[in-house]
Enzyme design. Structure first.
Site, PDB file in Angstrom:
ATOM      1  CG  ASP A 244      -2.045   1.086   1.039  1.00 11.38           C
ATOM      2  OD1 ASP A 244      -2.378   1.427  -0.101  1.00 11.38           O
ATOM      3  OD2 ASP A 244      -2.548   1.586   2.061  1.00 11.38           O
TER       4      ASP A 244
ATOM      5  CB  CYS B 118     -17.373  -0.930  11.469  1.00 12.64           C
ATOM      6  SG  CYS B 118     -18.646  -2.081  10.940  1.00 12.64           S
TER       7      CYS B 118
END
Length: 693
Positions: free
Chosen positions: A321, A623
């Site tokens: 990433d 979440c």
């Protein structure tokens, strides 16, 4: 058990966190225009990167080292309860403020008087794109028009005088999983926008340029190649396809341009900061082979036609990433006795790059933090000299520094042409990365728009460094540290430098600071009574200088909420405001109301009743970026450990699956079955039980 569950939450989410007037050249001085009322000349901040070259540098100098002690709050305005980390604009003395749902509010910059408000009303239409929960980082201005982009992909043009919508165009198909969080940029009459989504979907990135007056599409450039069987959109895509392997197109490839776009008027070029791969894991995405262009690259395009010019890749075969989506600043520097037009880039991977912006030639790169993934950037090839173990071969774990959060996240750095220093909001967090237990040959993306990189990443710290973050001043000519000051939490806010030899930055603890640009000495500080991650701006009108900044936390910070437990941040008492400062300002802010956050009463909780890890994974992937890692909220959404809804099966399902609070910005997760909802409630009840210990 808490330690394990929170690390699983992070590995499921890690990395998701986580212009002047159009005639001004990238290296020019003040962007000056005439105020509509005929008063004194004004200095504007009309685009995300400031008056010129995406430097986040203001030529306004009334507020300086000698006068900073007189700086005070002039006025403030309470914004809606949503993400407030965007950057305002200022044109002709009018301040334009945007918030997470792409609303725009116009104020008289000097008085704070409200002029108009524009709301694109996206809550009912955004669908699953709303799950990114990020919203807008900023807007841009050109010839009496403002441009904003919505999370579900609409580019909207608004009349800057009246706030009325002039046109809107859909830039993407929301069914692809793409969405928009970045600010549009202007290319001399064209407005350009990219998108995000590579962390949560089979995304294929691209940027699109539209006519600023009509919204007509001018050109589109894809950043990674598609299925060769479908043909290639350009020679650049055919060339790039030779650097990919396997059936990469099944996964989209990634390469979204969600943040960094810089226009170079002098060379009629636009530079793209291209994002990470989809998925992150190179072994899945491209069978572990190939550089995978144009992932993690700076790509230069002809601004008029969108034709490829050159590229420089910071991370060939990217697998951590380590995107190149951080801002790209333009500068003219004397290097080895030669004047060079360069671009400056400090991506997530921990190096500061100096690249010749006329041709993409590598000039230099040095690490500004601890870097375990590579020992250096080879000065001849411009490629990193990697530690092979960093690619977690055969699933072994590796302590990666910087971690997937990045040494520098999206918060903008600044460059001062006066000091010739770059000022970087710096993070020292690392990640223990691994692909252990993941079937790379038969991998399938986690369903339902959940974060999934095909690898794991749990936080680790550099035990030799007592700080978690810092503001770093870096000399790009000599590639050396000039000064560094610690900041609170895992990251500081965006940065602005000024002609007054000051550097402004907010912190997660609510302080807004001004530093001596040459020494790093603290010269002024203000208690904003709320976190500041947004980058400040400076503008002038009627002979007076102003500083503006927005307060509020973001999804990026919220994802790491467990690292902010020692800081008083809570969704319910955190103010989202715009603050405007000037010399001799005397306004005050109301005190922040203390809130006691208590665990729910749950005497029937049985930790062994359900699998804890299943709930941690489901929560972490959907979440955590709003409600916080380990349930520890950092301000962008409520702390669910203190919510009675986690005890009520029907209430929890109504909110999470049925969308009962969609009007409040809570997305709907209609795909979740009863078992998954029970797992999530069980995990949150466990985290709540740990609050009482």
């Amino acid at each position: 058990m808490t330690h394990i569950a929170r690390h699983i939450s992070l590995l499921c989410f890690a990395g998701c966190v986580l212009f002047g007037v159009s005639s001004c050249s990238p290296d020019a001085g003040p962007a000056v225009g005439e105020q509509a009322s005929g008063l004194a000349e004004v200095i504007d901040w009309p685009g995300y990167g400031g008056p010129s070259g995406e430097q986040h540098f203001s030529p306004a100098g009334e507020i300086n080292l000698d006068t900073a002690n007189r700086l005070g709050l002039l006025w403030s305005y309470d914004l809606d309860r949503e993400n407030s980390v965007s950057q305002p604009l200022a044109v002709n003395g009018i301040l334009y403020v945007t918030t997470g749902r792409s609303k725009i509010t116009a104020f008289d910059g000097a008085s704070g008087d409200l002029i108009w408000q524009f709301d694109p009303q996206i809550l009912e239409t955004a669908g699953r794109a709303l799950r990114s929960s990020w919203g807008s980082r900023g807007i841009t201005y050109w010839q009496g028009k403002l441009y904003t982009a919505t999370v579900d992909g609409d580019l909207i043009c608004v009349d800057a005088q009246s706030g009325k919508q002039l046109w809107s165009v859909a830039t993407l198909d929301p069914e692809t999983g793409l969405y928009i969080t970045g600010a549009p940029r202007m290319l001399d009459g064209a407005v350009i926008i990219g998108n995000g989504g590579a962390d949560v979907s089979d995304a294929r990135g691209y940027v699109t340029a539209y006519d600023g007056n009509t919204g007509e599409q001018l050109w589109r450039f894809y950043t990674v190649p598609g299925n060769p069987a479908d043909g290639f959109e350009s020679d650049a895509m055919e060339m790039a396809a030779g650097t990919w392997n396997g059936e990469w197109w099944r996964y989209g490839g990634g390469g979204t341009v969600w943040n960094a776009i810089t226009y170079d008027e002098n060379h009629t070029t636009v530079y793209l900061g291209v994002g990470n791969g989809a998925p992150w894991n190179h072994k899945i995405r491209s069978a572990g082979e190939g550089d995978n262009l144009f992932l993690a690259s700076i790509v230069a395009l002809d601004a008029e036609t969108g034709t490829y010019k050159w590229h420089y890749q910071v991370n060939p075969g990217e697998t951590w990433d380590y995107n190149a989506s951080m801002d790209i600043a333009l500068a003219s520097l004397t290097i080895d006795g030669e004047a060079r037009d360069v671009l400056l880039h400090a991506p997530k991977n921990g190096f500061v790059y100096v690249i010749d912006r006329t041709n993409g030639d590598f000039i230099s790169a040095k690490p500004f933090v601890k870097t375990t993934w590579a020992s250096m950037i080879d000065p001849e090839s411009g490629r990193p000299v990697e530690d092979p173990a960093a690619r977690y071969p055969d699933g072994e774990s590796f302590d990666l520094f910087p971690g997937t959060f990045g040494a520098h996240s999206w918060m903008p750095m600044a460059f001062s042409p006066q000091t010739e220093l770059v000022y970087i909001p710096t993070s020292f967090i690392g990640s223990r990365v691994s692909s252990g237990g993941i079937e790379t040959e038969h991998w399938e993306r986690y369903p339902g728009f959940g974060a999934d990189g095909g690898m794991s990443a749990a936080p680790v710290w550099d035990e030799t460094n007592p700080s978690r973050s810092a503001l770093t001043a870096w000399d790009p000519v000599h590639q050396s540290l000039a000064w560094q000051v610690p900041t609170t939490g895992v990251t500081g806010g965006g940065v602005m430098a000024t002609a007054g030899d000051l550097v402004f930055q907010g912190e997660i603890n609510g302080t807004f600071n001004a530093y001596d640009a040459s020494t790093g000495d603290l010269v002024w500080s203000f208690d904003a009574k709320a976190p500041i991650l947004a980058p400040p701006v400076s503008f002038s009108a009627a002979g007076r200088d102003f500083i503006a900044v927005q307060t509020g936390s973001s999804t990026g910070a919220a994802a790491l909420g467990t690292f902010f437990e020692d800081i008083d941040i809570d969704y319910r008492n955190m103010s989202r405001r715009v603050l405007v400062f000037a010399l001799d300002g005397t306004a005050n802010l109301p005190d922040r109301q203390p809130i006691s956050l208590n665990a729910i009463t749950d005497p029937d909780f049985d930790i062994g009743a359900r699998p804890l890890m299943a709930g941690a994974i489901a929560y972490g992937r959907r979440c955590a970026h709003c409600h916080g890692l380990g349930g520890v909220a950092a301000g962008s959404a409520p702390d669910l450990r203190a919510s009675s809804t986690i005890l009520d099966d029907e209430a929890f399902a109504a909110i999470v699956r049925e969308g009962a609070l969609l009007g409040n910005g809570m997305p709907q997760f209609g795909e979740l079955d009863d078992e998954t909802l029970l797992d999530m409630r069980h995990y949150l009840r466990f985290e709540s039980s740990q609050m009482r210990q």
